[in-house]
Design a protein around this motif. Sequence first.
Motif, mmCIF file in Angstrom:
data_model
loop_
_atom_site.group_PDB
_atom_site.id
_atom_site.type_symbol
_atom_site.label_atom_id
_atom_site.label_comp_id
_atom_site.label_asym_id
_atom_site.label_seq_id
_atom_site.Cartn_x
_atom_site.Cartn_y
_atom_site.Cartn_z
ATOM 1 N N MET A 25 1.044 -1.109 -0.077
ATOM 2 C CA MET A 25 0.065 0.046 0.016
ATOM 3 C C MET A 25 0.786 1.212 0.105
ATOM 4 O O MET A 25 1.980 1.338 0.712
ATOM 5 C CB MET A 25 -0.756 -0.244 1.331
ATOM 6 C CG MET A 25 -1.533 1.234 1.190
ATOM 7 S SD MET A 25 -3.216 0.963 2.358
ATOM 8 C CE MET A 25 -3.233 1.672 3.880
ATOM 9 N N ILE A 26 0.469 2.136 -0.897
ATOM 10 C CA ILE A 26 1.552 3.450 -1.039
ATOM 11 C C ILE A 26 0.468 4.550 -0.536
ATOM 12 O O ILE A 26 -0.818 4.746 -1.112
ATOM 13 C CB ILE A 26 1.878 3.535 -2.633
ATOM 14 C CG1 ILE A 26 2.660 2.588 -2.888
ATOM 15 C CG2 ILE A 26 2.469 4.915 -2.637
ATOM 16 C CD1 ILE A 26 3.372 2.416 -4.329
ATOM 17 N N ILE A 27 0.805 5.419 0.455
ATOM 18 C CA ILE A 27 0.021 6.481 0.794
ATOM 19 C C ILE A 27 0.881 7.812 0.053
ATOM 20 O O ILE A 27 1.851 7.933 0.316
ATOM 21 C CB ILE A 27 0.040 6.679 2.265
ATOM 22 C CG1 ILE A 27 -0.432 5.396 2.811
ATOM 23 C CG2 ILE A 27 -0.517 7.832 2.871
ATOM 24 C CD1 ILE A 27 -0.212 5.276 4.440
ATOM 25 N N PHE A 28 -0.174 8.364 -0.716
ATOM 26 C CA PHE A 28 0.380 9.712 -1.206
ATOM 27 C C PHE A 28 -0.740 10.686 -1.211
ATOM 28 O O PHE A 28 -1.691 10.646 -1.152
ATOM 29 C CB PHE A 28 0.992 9.543 -2.674
ATOM 30 C CG PHE A 28 -0.179 9.103 -3.599
ATOM 31 C CD1 PHE A 28 -0.915 10.072 -4.415
ATOM 32 C CD2 PHE A 28 -0.339 7.859 -3.796
ATOM 33 C CE1 PHE A 28 -1.799 9.729 -5.132
ATOM 34 C CE2 PHE A 28 -1.534 7.252 -4.650
ATOM 35 C CZ PHE A 28 -2.309 8.318 -5.385
ATOM 36 N N GLY A 29 -0.111 11.953 -1.464
ATOM 37 C CA GLY A 29 -1.380 13.061 -1.328
ATOM 38 C C GLY A 29 -0.378 14.419 -1.412
ATOM 39 O O GLY A 29 0.723 14.393 -2.153
ATOM 40 N N THR A 30 -1.072 15.567 -1.375
ATOM 41 C CA THR A 30 -0.627 16.900 -1.174
ATOM 42 C C THR A 30 -0.569 17.638 0.407
ATOM 43 O O THR A 30 -1.554 17.150 0.770
ATOM 44 C CB THR A 30 -1.320 17.648 -2.043
ATOM 45 O OG1 THR A 30 -2.659 17.929 -1.889
ATOM 46 C CG2 THR A 30 -0.970 17.250 -3.770
ATOM 47 N N ARG A 31 0.123 18.491 0.252
ATOM 48 C CA ARG A 31 0.213 19.511 1.408
ATOM 49 C C ARG A 31 0.376 20.772 1.018
ATOM 50 O O ARG A 31 1.444 21.045 0.484
ATOM 51 C CB ARG A 31 1.013 18.850 2.603
ATOM 52 C CG ARG A 31 1.148 19.801 3.872
ATOM 53 C CD ARG A 31 1.541 19.060 4.962
ATOM 54 N NE ARG A 31 1.294 19.827 6.268
ATOM 55 C CZ ARG A 31 1.885 19.886 7.351
ATOM 56 N NH1 ARG A 31 2.661 18.773 7.598
ATOM 57 N NH2 ARG A 31 1.568 20.801 8.309
ATOM 58 N N GLY A 32 -0.246 21.772 1.702
ATOM 59 C CA GLY A 32 -0.080 23.139 1.368
ATOM 60 C C GLY A 32 0.667 23.813 2.472
ATOM 61 O O GLY A 32 0.621 23.615 3.742
ATOM 62 N N TYR A 33 1.544 24.755 2.187
ATOM 63 C CA TYR A 33 2.219 25.726 3.093
ATOM 64 C C TYR A 33 1.954 26.992 2.902
ATOM 65 O O TYR A 33 1.917 27.360 1.577
ATOM 66 C CB TYR A 33 3.917 25.379 3.128
ATOM 67 C CG TYR A 33 4.263 23.815 3.338
ATOM 68 C CD1 TYR A 33 4.524 23.494 4.509
ATOM 69 C CD2 TYR A 33 4.195 22.828 2.089
ATOM 70 C CE1 TYR A 33 4.876 22.135 4.955
ATOM 71 C CE2 TYR A 33 4.318 21.617 2.675
ATOM 72 C CZ TYR A 33 4.654 21.043 3.963
ATOM 73 O OH TYR A 33 5.132 20.024 4.069
ATOM 74 N N LEU A 34 1.935 28.032 3.827
ATOM 75 C CA LEU A 34 1.666 29.342 3.417
ATOM 76 C C LEU A 34 2.910 30.211 4.372
ATOM 77 O O LEU A 34 3.083 30.005 5.535
ATOM 78 C CB LEU A 34 0.429 29.627 4.142
ATOM 79 C CG LEU A 34 -0.098 31.140 3.540
ATOM 80 C CD1 LEU A 34 -0.252 31.341 2.184
ATOM 81 C CD2 LEU A 34 -1.521 31.441 4.465
#
Length: 102
Positions: free
Chosen positions: A1-10
């Motif tokens: 199982m591969i866990i991936f995604g995105t994350r935002g930084y301000l």
Amino acid sequence: MIIFGTRGYLHQLAIITLLCGHCGNPSAHALRKRVVKFTLFFVPLFPISVKYMTQCTFCGAQQKVTAEQAGQLQAQAAQGPADLAGQSGQGSSPLGQQPYQG
């Protein structure tokens, strides 16, 4: 199982006083950089998108700016208000907004 995604930084780059194009008041504007990074197993790896914006602290209106304009505004903020007073009459800021000459 591969866990991936995105994350935002301000990131807040600078605070600069400009005349707001929306409300017309001379107020502080926050220059911000938003970076969205691809993550793999919750580890941020590389940026997917980078966007710059200013936000009026009086009315809250946001305006997108290019990376070049953001660099110019950051340099303008680094000069400080004392240096800006000696530049009256020399063009405008990259946003079409005038630096406030209080």
